[in-house]
Motif scaffolding. Structure first.
Motif, PDB file in Angstrom:
ATOM      1  N   ASP A   8      20.494 100.904  50.283  1.00 44.60           N
ATOM      2  CA  ASP A   8      20.765 101.079  48.861  1.00 44.60           C
ATOM      3  C   ASP A   8      22.122 100.502  48.480  1.00 44.60           C
ATOM      4  OD1 ASP A   8      18.344 102.451  48.378  1.00 44.60           O
ATOM      5  OD2 ASP A   8      19.254 104.327  49.050  1.00 44.60           O
ATOM      6  N   ILE A   9      23.103 100.639  49.368  1.00 37.70           N
ATOM      7  CA  ILE A   9      24.449 100.116  49.126  1.00 37.70           C
ATOM      8  C   ILE A   9      24.954  99.445  50.401  1.00 37.70           C
ATOM      9  CG2 ILE A   9      24.985 101.890  47.409  1.00 37.70           C
ATOM     10  CD1 ILE A   9      26.809 103.188  49.559  1.00 37.70           C
ATOM     11  N   ALA A  10      26.003  98.641  50.257  1.00 40.44           N
ATOM     12  CA  ALA A  10      26.622  97.996  51.415  1.00 40.44           C
ATOM     13  C   ALA A  10      28.134  98.034  51.252  1.00 40.44           C
ATOM     14  CB  ALA A  10      26.152  96.551  51.533  1.00 40.44           C
ATOM     15  N   LEU A  11      28.833  98.226  52.357  1.00 37.30           N
ATOM     16  CA  LEU A  11      30.298  98.206  52.384  1.00 37.30           C
ATOM     17  C   LEU A  11      30.744  97.299  53.511  1.00 37.30           C
ATOM     18  CD1 LEU A  11      30.853 102.062  52.244  1.00 37.30           C
ATOM     19  CD2 LEU A  11      31.275 100.481  50.379  1.00 37.30           C
ATOM     20  N   ILE A  12      31.827  96.562  53.274  1.00 39.03           N
ATOM     21  CA  ILE A  12      32.426  95.746  54.318  1.00 39.03           C
ATOM     22  C   ILE A  12      33.937  95.784  54.111  1.00 39.03           C
ATOM     23  CG2 ILE A  12      32.195  93.605  53.003  1.00 39.03           C
ATOM     24  CD1 ILE A  12      31.749  92.131  55.655  1.00 39.03           C
ATOM     25  N   SER A  13      34.685  95.894  55.182  1.00 38.85           N
ATOM     26  CA  SER A  13      36.135  95.912  55.091  1.00 38.85           C
ATOM     27  C   SER A  13      36.636  94.554  54.638  1.00 38.85           C
ATOM     28  CB  SER A  13      36.735  96.246  56.461  1.00 38.85           C
ATOM     29  OG  SER A  13      38.132  96.043  56.430  1.00 38.85           O
ATOM     30  N   SER A  14      37.503  94.540  53.637  1.00 36.20           N
ATOM     31  CA  SER A  14      38.039  93.266  53.169  1.00 36.20           C
ATOM     32  C   SER A  14      38.943  92.619  54.211  1.00 36.20           C
ATOM     33  CB  SER A  14      38.785  93.446  51.842  1.00 36.20           C
ATOM     34  OG  SER A  14      39.842  94.376  52.000  1.00 36.20           O
ATOM     35  N   THR A  44      23.560 103.651  58.133  1.00 39.91           N
ATOM     36  CA  THR A  44      23.684 105.094  58.304  1.00 39.91           C
ATOM     37  C   THR A  44      23.335 105.758  56.979  1.00 39.91           C
ATOM     38  OG1 THR A  44      25.141 106.864  59.088  1.00 39.91           O
ATOM     39  CG2 THR A  44      26.130 105.210  57.660  1.00 39.91           C
ATOM     40  N   LYS A  45      23.166 107.042  57.008  1.00 37.42           N
ATOM     41  CA  LYS A  45      22.942 107.802  55.786  1.00 37.42           C
ATOM     42  C   LYS A  45      24.183 108.634  55.513  1.00 37.42           C
ATOM     43  CE  LYS A  45      17.953 108.097  56.093  1.00 37.42           C
ATOM     44  NZ  LYS A  45      16.770 108.948  56.007  1.00 37.42           N
ATOM     45  N   ILE A  46      24.664 108.571  54.260  1.00 40.74           N
ATOM     46  CA  ILE A  46      25.776 109.413  53.831  1.00 40.74           C
ATOM     47  C   ILE A  46      25.449 109.965  52.457  1.00 40.74           C
ATOM     48  CG2 ILE A  46      27.493 108.126  55.166  1.00 40.74           C
ATOM     49  CD1 ILE A  46      28.481 106.890  52.562  1.00 40.74           C
ATOM     50  N   THR A  47      26.093 111.058  52.131  1.00 38.37           N
ATOM     51  CA  THR A  47      25.890 111.660  50.813  1.00 38.37           C
ATOM     52  C   THR A  47      26.803 110.997  49.796  1.00 38.37           C
ATOM     53  OG1 THR A  47      27.614 113.331  51.101  1.00 38.37           O
ATOM     54  CG2 THR A  47      25.393 113.893  51.913  1.00 38.37           C
ATOM     55  N   ALA A  49      28.900 112.567  47.996  1.00 34.57           N
ATOM     56  CA  ALA A  49      30.215 113.188  48.176  1.00 34.57           C
ATOM     57  C   ALA A  49      30.993 112.518  49.307  1.00 34.57           C
ATOM     58  CB  ALA A  49      30.058 114.680  48.458  1.00 34.57           C
ATOM     59  N   GLU A  50      30.298 112.162  50.386  1.00 34.07           N
ATOM     60  CA  GLU A  50      30.960 111.478  51.502  1.00 34.07           C
ATOM     61  C   GLU A  50      31.432 110.083  51.097  1.00 34.07           C
ATOM     62  OE1 GLU A  50      28.679 113.450  55.332  1.00 34.07           O
ATOM     63  OE2 GLU A  50      27.643 111.907  54.168  1.00 34.07           O
ATOM     64  N   LEU A  51      30.611 109.384  50.328  1.00 32.82           N
ATOM     65  CA  LEU A  51      30.995 108.060  49.844  1.00 32.82           C
ATOM     66  C   LEU A  51      32.204 108.162  48.921  1.00 32.82           C
ATOM     67  CD1 LEU A  51      30.525 105.017  49.548  1.00 32.82           C
ATOM     68  CD2 LEU A  51      28.878 105.548  47.729  1.00 32.82           C
ATOM     69  N   LYS A  52      32.196 109.134  48.029  1.00 35.80           N
ATOM     70  CA  LYS A  52      33.311 109.332  47.112  1.00 35.80           C
ATOM     71  C   LYS A  52      34.593 109.629  47.880  1.00 35.80           C
ATOM     72  CE  LYS A  52      34.722 112.079  43.107  1.00 35.80           C
ATOM     73  NZ  LYS A  52      34.326 113.150  42.190  1.00 35.80           N
ATOM     74  N   LYS A  53      34.516 110.469  48.892  1.00 40.27           N
ATOM     75  CA  LYS A  53      35.698 110.805  49.704  1.00 40.27           C
ATOM     76  C   LYS A  53      36.217 109.561  50.424  1.00 40.27           C
ATOM     77  CE  LYS A  53      37.351 113.841  53.356  1.00 40.27           C
ATOM     78  NZ  LYS A  53      37.007 114.914  54.297  1.00 40.27           N
ATOM     79  N   LEU A  54      35.325 108.772  50.994  1.00 39.73           N
ATOM     80  CA  LEU A  54      35.708 107.543  51.681  1.00 39.73           C
ATOM     81  C   LEU A  54      36.448 106.597  50.736  1.00 39.73           C
ATOM     82  CD1 LEU A  54      35.368 105.520  54.159  1.00 39.73           C
ATOM     83  CD2 LEU A  54      33.379 104.694  52.894  1.00 39.73           C
ATOM     84  N   PRO A  67      37.225  98.539  51.027  1.00 41.10           N
ATOM     85  CA  PRO A  67      35.934  97.878  51.218  1.00 41.10           C
ATOM     86  C   PRO A  67      35.478  97.061  50.022  1.00 41.10           C
ATOM     87  CG  PRO A  67      35.639 100.237  50.899  1.00 41.10           C
ATOM     88  CD  PRO A  67      37.108  99.992  50.963  1.00 41.10           C
ATOM     89  N   GLN A  68      34.814  95.981  50.326  1.00 42.16           N
ATOM     90  CA  GLN A  68      34.058  95.222  49.335  1.00 42.16           C
ATOM     91  C   GLN A  68      32.665  95.843  49.363  1.00 42.16           C
ATOM     92  OE1 GLN A  68      35.674  92.607  47.556  1.00 42.16           O
ATOM     93  NE2 GLN A  68      37.336  93.686  48.591  1.00 42.16           N
ATOM     94  N   PHE A  69      31.985  95.870  48.243  1.00 45.81           N
ATOM     95  CA  PHE A  69      30.733  96.609  48.215  1.00 45.81           C
ATOM     96  C   PHE A  69      29.689  95.937  47.352  1.00 45.81           C
ATOM     97  CE2 PHE A  69      33.899  98.425  45.377  1.00 45.81           C
ATOM     98  CZ  PHE A  69      33.293  98.310  44.150  1.00 45.81           C
ATOM     99  N   ALA A  70      28.457  96.358  47.561  1.00 44.51           N
ATOM    100  CA  ALA A  70      27.323  95.892  46.768  1.00 44.51           C
ATOM    101  C   ALA A  70      26.389  97.073  46.553  1.00 44.51           C
ATOM    102  CB  ALA A  70      26.579  94.769  47.494  1.00 44.51           C
ATOM    103  N   GLY A  71      25.689  97.074  45.455  1.00 43.29           N
ATOM    104  CA  GLY A  71      24.697  98.105  45.193  1.00 43.29           C
ATOM    105  C   GLY A  71      25.200  99.271  44.355  1.00 43.29           C
ATOM    106  N   PHE A  72      26.480  99.246  43.989  1.00 45.29           N
ATOM    107  CA  PHE A  72      27.018 100.287  43.107  1.00 45.29           C
ATOM    108  C   PHE A  72      28.278  99.766  42.429  1.00 45.29           C
ATOM    109  CE2 PHE A  72      29.187 100.963  47.089  1.00 45.29           C
ATOM    110  CZ  PHE A  72      30.458 101.432  46.772  1.00 45.29           C
ATOM    111  N   GLU A  73      28.752 100.497  41.426  1.00 45.88           N
ATOM    112  CA  GLU A  73      29.966 100.143  40.697  1.00 45.88           C
ATOM    113  C   GLU A  73      30.944 101.299  40.754  1.00 45.88           C
ATOM    114  OE1 GLU A  73      29.123  99.095  36.654  1.00 45.88           O
ATOM    115  OE2 GLU A  73      27.712  97.529  37.216  1.00 45.88           O
ATOM    116  N   ILE A  74      32.209 100.976  40.691  1.00 44.15           N
ATOM    117  CA  ILE A  74      33.251 102.005  40.590  1.00 44.15           C
ATOM    118  C   ILE A  74      33.766 101.974  39.159  1.00 44.15           C
ATOM    119  CG2 ILE A  74      35.574 102.674  41.280  1.00 44.15           C
ATOM    120  CD1 ILE A  74      34.935 101.608  44.054  1.00 44.15           C
ATOM    121  N   VAL A  75      33.822 103.134  38.541  1.00 46.06           N
ATOM    122  CA  VAL A  75      34.331 103.240  37.187  1.00 46.06           C
ATOM    123  C   VAL A  75      35.629 104.036  37.243  1.00 46.06           C
ATOM    124  CG1 VAL A  75      33.881 104.122  34.860  1.00 46.06           C
ATOM    125  CG2 VAL A  75      32.004 103.173  36.226  1.00 46.06           C
TER     126      VAL A  75
END
Length: 82
Positions: A8-14, A44-47, A49-54, A67-75
């Protein structure tokens, strides 16, 4: 990476990104120049809340590996002390 894993989403360290990838067809050489380090895609699966904390931890610390990311936006939200 997002499309290949079906996640659903992807993260990669810049910190591992060494160059940009121009629009259009992508060759292996272009990809390797942008991401020259040997890395593995891990799912992996994360909630939420876990994503927000990260994300909050990295943003608050000013971590250069944000992280650079795909599949979601930060507001961004502005909190007032009223």
């Amino acid at each position: 990476m997002l499309a290949d894993t079906g996640a659903d989403i992807a993260l990669i360290s810049s910190g591992i990104i060494s160059g940009s990838i121009p629009a259009g067809p992508i060759s292996f050489g272009t990809l390797y120049n942008a991401l020259p380090y040997d890395n593995y895609i891990v799912t992996t699966k994360i909630t939420g809340a876990e994503l927000k904390k990260l994300l909050n931890t990295h943003m608050l610390l000013g971590d250069s590996s944000f992280p650079q990311f795909a599949g979601f936006e930060i507001v961004a939200q502005k909190y007032l002390n009223d």
